[in-house]
Design an enzyme around this catalytic site. Structure first.
Site, mmCIF file in Angstrom:
data_model
loop_
_atom_site.group_PDB
_atom_site.id
_atom_site.type_symbol
_atom_site.label_atom_id
_atom_site.label_comp_id
_atom_site.label_asym_id
_atom_site.label_seq_id
_atom_site.Cartn_x
_atom_site.Cartn_y
_atom_site.Cartn_z
ATOM 1 N N LYS A 172 9.212 -15.606 40.687
ATOM 2 C CA LYS A 172 9.530 -14.837 39.477
ATOM 3 C C LYS A 172 8.414 -14.903 38.443
ATOM 4 C CE LYS A 172 14.565 -15.030 39.893
ATOM 5 N NZ LYS A 172 15.835 -15.495 39.305
ATOM 6 N N LYS A 191 15.371 -10.500 52.772
ATOM 7 C CA LYS A 191 16.794 -10.450 52.417
ATOM 8 C C LYS A 191 17.120 -9.180 51.634
ATOM 9 C CE LYS A 191 20.204 -13.228 49.862
ATOM 10 N NZ LYS A 191 20.385 -14.446 49.036
ATOM 11 N N LYS A 231 19.248 -6.445 45.415
ATOM 12 C CA LYS A 231 19.518 -5.355 44.473
ATOM 13 C C LYS A 231 18.302 -5.025 43.627
ATOM 14 C CE LYS A 231 21.640 -8.899 41.586
ATOM 15 N NZ LYS A 231 22.908 -9.505 41.186
#
Length: 330
Positions: A113, A195, A198
């Site tokens: 991140k 994976k 969203k």
């Protein structure tokens, strides 16, 4: 024999995918009869990335409603919103003081991140695994349902429990990760090496829980398979392997039986049936959600009841912690 305690939380950030549905939501109700379950909407965690306040409030109601619709029974489980229980933040701060920066710097999600958004590399991104550990330890949790991407965070929670117990005497249970016996890891429909997420820029790589029938069918038709003529359940054929896993997770049918059924039919029929299966399952969920989300007053009543139950349990642990650390309590 007393039941063991299980804890799980879902962030109110973005719309949930079928990966969240199969990996988290559908498993919540299954634990209720065998464990003392605490389920939270993790809104404190969600603000490590910028949020529009109005949108955060909307998503908090939605996730709370989705947990109810998935089968969480407030009479059996404690269902609450994390920020309604300030003991989470208090314990998180205390655990911050025994967490090591080196260990937090090594967290895979923090590294990912902070690279993606260096302009938003805030302290919360670094320390939120400690708050997550506090969420778990606050309720003397035995088991935490986790996916593969949360194993580092579970290890941190265990390390902090052991470290605190060693420094101040036995206080916390050392939690264990709980891996569901059913359900496979759901991967991207367009890039099955990663994976389903969203946050993926490609809208065809995931299916939202609230997607329309047309969007579900369109995304499954476009999903990656491969060019091999035969139908097989093979990890090396990642696209088809992923779709078979999705089929298994929705139906409970074994991969072997799915292969037998479609080996002579092919990809087209398989995808049409898979889209039907997903739509029929989500259709009922969507209908029930749209009913529940309309009753804001009812949701807030349940939130308040869950808050009171959670705070009662949280205080039992926090008061012990504060006494051992040396804080004056009045």
């Amino acid at each position: 024999m007393d039941k063991k305690t299980a804890f799980s939380a879902i962030q109110p950030s973005g719309d949930l995918t079928i990966g969240n549905y199969l990996g988290a939501l559908k498993n919540l109700a299954k634990l209720q009869d065998d464990y003392n379950c605490l389920y939270a909407v993790a809104d404190l965690h969600s603000i490590t990335v910028p949020k529009v306040p109005k949108e955060l409030r909307k998503k908090t109601y939605e996730i709370f409603a989705m947990m109810l619709v998935s089968g969480v029974d407030p009479e059996k489980s404690v269902l609450f919103v994390q920020s309604h229980v300030p003991e989470h933040a208090m314990l998180g701060w205390i655990l911050d003081t025994i967490a090591y920066i080196g260990q937090l710097n090594r967290m895979t999600q923090y590294k990912d991140k902070s690279k993606k958004s260096p302009e938003n590399c805030n302290a919360g991104l670094l320390t939120y695994p400690v708050l997550m550990a506090g969420d778990i330890l606050l309720y003397q949790t035995d088991l935490v349902p986790v996916g593969e991407d949360q194993t580092q965070h579970m290890e941190l929670a265990r390390d902090l429990a052991i470290r605190f117990n060693s420094k101040y005497s036995d206080t916390f249970k050392v939690p264990e990760a709980y891996i569901a016996k059913t359900g496979k890891r759901i991967m991207s429909l367009q890039d099955p090496s990663k994976k389903m997420s969203k946050s993926d820029e490609d809208q065809n790589s995931f299916i939202y829980i609230m997607d329309s029938k047309d969007r579900i069918y369109s995304k499954i038709r476009r999903a990656v398979t491969d060019s091999e003529p035969n139908f097989a359940y093979d990890p090396n054929r990642a696209g088809l392997y992923n779709l078979i896993n999705i089929y298994c997770s929705f139906t409970g049918i074994s991969p072997e039986d799915i292969v037998k059924k479609y080996d002579s039919l092919g990809y087209k029929e398989f995808k049409e049936d898979l889209a039907d299966i997903i739509y029929e399952d989500l259709k009922d969920f969507q209908y029930n959600f749209n009913e529940v989300i309309q009753d804001k007053e009812g949701l807030e009543k349940l939130m308040a009841e869950g808050r009171d139950k959670a705070r009662y349990l949280a205080n039992k642990t926090l008061r012990k912690v504060m006494k051992k650390v040396g804080f004056v309590q009045i």
